[in-house]
Design an enzyme around this catalytic site. Sequence first.
Site, PDB file in Angstrom:
ATOM      1  N   GLU A 128       0.846  -1.190   0.000  1.00 41.86           N
ATOM      2  CA  GLU A 128       0.000   0.000   0.000  1.00 41.86           C
ATOM      3  C   GLU A 128       0.889   1.250   0.000  1.00 41.86           C
ATOM      4  O   GLU A 128       1.809   1.347   0.798  1.00 41.86           O
ATOM      5  CB  GLU A 128      -0.892   0.020   1.245  1.00 41.86           C
ATOM      6  CG  GLU A 128      -1.965   1.086   1.183  1.00 41.86           C
ATOM      7  CD  GLU A 128      -2.896   1.062   2.389  1.00 41.86           C
ATOM      8  OE1 GLU A 128      -4.095   1.292   2.226  1.00 41.86           O
ATOM      9  OE2 GLU A 128      -2.398   0.788   3.503  1.00 41.86           O
ATOM     10  N   GLY A 266       2.261   1.053  11.399  1.00 37.34           N
ATOM     11  CA  GLY A 266       1.976   0.215  12.547  1.00 37.34           C
ATOM     12  C   GLY A 266       1.708  -1.213  12.122  1.00 37.34           C
ATOM     13  O   GLY A 266       2.182  -2.172  12.736  1.00 37.34           O
ATOM     14  N   ALA A 267       0.936  -1.351  11.042  1.00 39.63           N
ATOM     15  CA  ALA A 267       0.593  -2.674  10.521  1.00 39.63           C
ATOM     16  C   ALA A 267      -0.034  -2.487   9.154  1.00 39.63           C
ATOM     17  O   ALA A 267      -0.322  -1.374   8.717  1.00 39.63           O
ATOM     18  CB  ALA A 267      -0.363  -3.405  11.472  1.00 39.63           C
ATOM     19  N   MET A 268      -0.287  -3.606   8.467  1.00 47.36           N
ATOM     20  CA  MET A 268      -0.903  -3.577   7.143  1.00 47.36           C
ATOM     21  C   MET A 268      -1.870  -4.737   7.008  1.00 47.36           C
ATOM     22  O   MET A 268      -1.539  -5.873   7.327  1.00 47.36           O
ATOM     23  CB  MET A 268       0.173  -3.652   6.047  1.00 47.36           C
ATOM     24  CG  MET A 268      -0.380  -3.698   4.643  1.00 47.36           C
ATOM     25  SD  MET A 268      -1.341  -2.211   4.238  1.00 47.36           S
ATOM     26  CE  MET A 268      -2.386  -2.849   2.930  1.00 47.36           C
ATOM     27  N   GLU A 269      -3.065  -4.409   6.477  1.00 46.73           N
ATOM     28  CA  GLU A 269      -4.182  -5.344   6.450  1.00 46.73           C
ATOM     29  C   GLU A 269      -4.160  -6.310   5.279  1.00 46.73           C
ATOM     30  O   GLU A 269      -5.202  -6.621   4.673  1.00 46.73           O
ATOM     31  CB  GLU A 269      -5.498  -4.555   6.424  1.00 46.73           C
ATOM     32  CG  GLU A 269      -5.761  -3.735   5.157  1.00 46.73           C
ATOM     33  CD  GLU A 269      -5.283  -2.312   5.224  1.00 46.73           C
ATOM     34  OE1 GLU A 269      -5.799  -1.488   4.458  1.00 46.73           O
ATOM     35  OE2 GLU A 269      -4.389  -2.013   6.049  1.00 46.73           O
ATOM     36  N   ASN A 270      -3.009  -6.871   4.930  1.00 48.27           N
ATOM     37  CA  ASN A 270      -2.976  -7.870   3.875  1.00 48.27           C
ATOM     38  C   ASN A 270      -3.980  -8.976   4.184  1.00 48.27           C
ATOM     39  O   ASN A 270      -4.070  -9.454   5.316  1.00 48.27           O
ATOM     40  CB  ASN A 270      -1.582  -8.483   3.765  1.00 48.27           C
ATOM     41  CG  ASN A 270      -0.495  -7.440   3.695  1.00 48.27           C
ATOM     42  OD1 ASN A 270      -0.518  -6.549   2.865  1.00 48.27           O
ATOM     43  ND2 ASN A 270       0.471  -7.544   4.601  1.00 48.27           N
ATOM     44  N   HIS A 300      -7.720  -3.127  14.695  1.00 51.08           N
ATOM     45  CA  HIS A 300      -7.831  -2.282  13.502  1.00 51.08           C
ATOM     46  C   HIS A 300      -7.632  -3.123  12.238  1.00 51.08           C
ATOM     47  O   HIS A 300      -8.437  -3.060  11.299  1.00 51.08           O
ATOM     48  CB  HIS A 300      -6.771  -1.179  13.581  1.00 51.08           C
ATOM     49  CG  HIS A 300      -6.785  -0.200  12.457  1.00 51.08           C
ATOM     50  ND1 HIS A 300      -7.276   1.076  12.586  1.00 51.08           N
ATOM     51  CD2 HIS A 300      -6.352  -0.292  11.167  1.00 51.08           C
ATOM     52  CE1 HIS A 300      -7.155   1.723  11.441  1.00 51.08           C
ATOM     53  NE2 HIS A 300      -6.588   0.905  10.562  1.00 51.08           N
ATOM     54  N   GLU A 301      -6.561  -3.917  12.211  1.00 51.45           N
ATOM     55  CA  GLU A 301      -6.274  -4.709  11.018  1.00 51.45           C
ATOM     56  C   GLU A 301      -7.301  -5.821  10.829  1.00 51.45           C
ATOM     57  O   GLU A 301      -7.665  -6.139   9.694  1.00 51.45           O
ATOM     58  CB  GLU A 301      -4.863  -5.299  11.111  1.00 51.45           C
ATOM     59  CG  GLU A 301      -3.765  -4.282  11.343  1.00 51.45           C
ATOM     60  CD  GLU A 301      -3.807  -3.099  10.392  1.00 51.45           C
ATOM     61  OE1 GLU A 301      -4.134  -3.292   9.203  1.00 51.45           O
ATOM     62  OE2 GLU A 301      -3.517  -1.969  10.841  1.00 51.45           O
ATOM     63  N   GLU A 323      -9.941   3.436   6.515  1.00 49.87           N
ATOM     64  CA  GLU A 323      -9.184   3.736   7.719  1.00 49.87           C
ATOM     65  C   GLU A 323     -10.043   4.291   8.853  1.00 49.87           C
ATOM     66  O   GLU A 323      -9.817   3.978  10.017  1.00 49.87           O
ATOM     67  CB  GLU A 323      -8.042   4.695   7.387  1.00 49.87           C
ATOM     68  CG  GLU A 323      -7.064   4.148   6.353  1.00 49.87           C
ATOM     69  CD  GLU A 323      -6.428   2.822   6.772  1.00 49.87           C
ATOM     70  OE1 GLU A 323      -6.540   2.429   7.952  1.00 49.87           O
ATOM     71  OE2 GLU A 323      -5.824   2.178   5.910  1.00 49.87           O
TER      72      GLU A 323
END
Length: 859
Positions: A128, A266-270, A300-301, A323
């Site tokens: 992303e 912080g993180a990624m929603e793969n 969140h993810e 988001e």
Amino acid sequence: MPGTNLTRDEARTRADLLHVDAYEIELDLSSAREGGTFRSTTVVRFTATTPGAATFIDLVAPSVEEIVLNGVRLDNSAFADSRIALPDLAAENELRVVADCAYTNTGEGLHLFVDPVDGETYLYTQFEVPDARRVFASFEQPDLKAAFTFTVTAPATWVVVSNSPTPEPQGEGDTRVWSFAPTGRISTYITALVAGPYVGVFDSYENGEQKVPLGIYCRPSLREFLDPEAIFEVTKQGFDYFQEKFDFPYPFAKYDQLFVPEFNAGAMENAGAVTLRDQYVFRSKVTDAAYEARAATILHELAHMWFGDLVTMEWWNDLWLNESFATYAEAVCQAEAPGSRWPNSWTTFANQMKTWAYRQDQLPSTHPIMAEINDLEDVQVNFDGITYAKGASVLKQLVAYVGQDAFFEGVRAYFKQHAWGNTRLGDLLGALEKASGRDLKSWSAAWLETAGINVLRPALTLNTDGEIESFAVLQTAPALPAGAKGEAVLRPHRIAVGLYELNDGALVRTDRIELDVNGPRTEVPELVGRHRPAVILLNDDDLTYAKVRLDEDSLAVVTENLGGFTEALPRALCWASAWDMTRDGELAARDYLTLALSGLPRESDIGVVQSVQRQVKLALDVYADPNWREQGLARWAEAAEQALRDAEPGSDHQLAWARVLGSVARTDGQLDLLAGLLDGGAVIPGLAVDTELRWALLGRLAATGRADEAAIGAELARDNTAAGQEHAASCRAARPTAEAKAAAWASVVDSDELTNYVQAAVIGGFQQADQRELLAPYAEKYFAAVKGVWESRSHEISQQIITGLYPALLVEQGTLDATDAWLTAAEPSPALRRQIVEARAGVERALRAQAVDRAAGER
């Protein structure tokens, strides 16, 4: 030439022409330990609505070996400027692209990391916004979804994880081949690959007949610090809550969470393979606020699996749909999920998220929540406090407006109607309108399609008996900052008014009135005839998004008794209001310090404590009158040392105050204490001087000239890890010498060899508030270099440099003048201009605040 940019018009044209069916991607990572490049083979099948038309596919790669479209080999010159031209399309098409793609050290594309502990190589992808094209040829836009099938060749000792469940690898010798099953229809930016000798811990989420495999991965050097039970617990609570609220089962085959090194976000929603920064695997003692933040990120993810992955925005102007919803979902889940460890999550939301939003919404770059995104450069600088925090705040306001039951009823219908598809704002609003029976068009126009922030103030009169004779809520819409687009507007607000009495030092709520605020003045007849309480708090329970001010009498009570609120949320709201007043120049920095010193000893919420501590330091560094600043810092340091000694041994508050002292110590005695804590000559009962705290203390000693290269090297020998190397780089850059500053500057600006994390560490060490004289010569160097940095470095790396090295600590008119001259002469791109203008606004605000603080000192 477009370069790596893509406009919305180009994306719309391509989406009208194409329907993408499937990708088959083969990646050969067998020589990853050597770095450089890897072989990427992509076969993509797609249809075209207009046979004979032309389009392009995206690829960022050093070279292309082969391009074959519908059996015809194209000349490699078709690959130019990060695109492959595709002429004369058929109704049904098959494209094969063989390329040599590059590993990165910037956290974009396929990031390669070598762990100094074991010497092993670890890979992960981060796609992303537009970086899948760094790993395989792709139609890089969210509305061209497809099924993805990955086949990966890698060293035999490795683990390989992707969106689909990990298969048994095949082959013999030094390498193996992992052949993953096809995914569902997802966007390019949520595909993922993580590879290396990671270690995993496994469990499953079970609900009736549903069984979802769960995995947690990290590097072996971090395994001893991993707490999988706590992570699984939060994850399962999220599964329970979201599946019940969304009435839609988790849509993917498994759910892995992978803690990876040098991660930019912080993180990624793969989809099914979430990557998280491995600082969330805590090597040392942290406060409960850090665990709460990690849990919020996990939730969140997980929420993104539905909102973002299952249903995806059509184009990046609706990024907030992803988001904002996930940010709201993380907070409401923590607040309401049975067994949640953090039921006061709305306190954290008010104190941190909304403070971020209020700051962003007062910058010249402020924009509507539904932003106008013209191209990829626009969206890459739009992951901001409006997209996340303001949007989530407005969703909370919407929930208060339509009711939570109706809100989630609309969300359920939205998921069912648009599963595996792409949506626009109107799709969600339509579902919510149907569920709630409310017309949301005017609400959307006011809240989502305009920029800026409203201010709510109480207006009341009393009779001679101390009874309220009249009470109204006044709403103003301050003018948008110079340069911002649009006009300030008044909005409808759903708020609560809390009435608090002071009993034996405790502020207790005695009544609460909920009402709608519309226009510049809203009368509140329910309060007429009542005895005036000690404190009247607008927006109690934090239902709306607005800056709130207290009346004069309430402010006086709160100033003396802020820690007296028996509930955490009203305290957080008052802290946030005081901080906003400080930033706005309505409260002098020295008065904010006084308030903090009075209120913090009674503040039990550690997240609020740490937020206020950070804000006090910022106020003293940039908002305080320079002629008084040292006095204020000395007072803060003295208070921190006393609070450290007085805190309960082993408590979160003790650790928090130790870190404050480690950032602000200045007297010989205070610095001696830091040195003693490091060498064992001083002991604070209960304080664990562990790895991360040691580096924090050493950083201050380095910045004050008390720790030299030998001391830094010795500490690195104790902790020769990736994190240790980053800390050491920061300490070296923090030393108060011209030579240290020159070396730090050259390593960041004149060279591109640093990894993303080491570069960030050097920048953080370079910018020391006590070293303004050393930093002053670099203002001119900054403006001479910044455009070249933007044009030659990747987005993440250039953004670090542009925002991190701006001369923000030089709060003077000369900084503004130099910025203005550069903006006029450099003709920057809109994305670069935005970053510089935002930084300039911080200096301008600080100058105003310093003038207010100076005047306060003259009273």
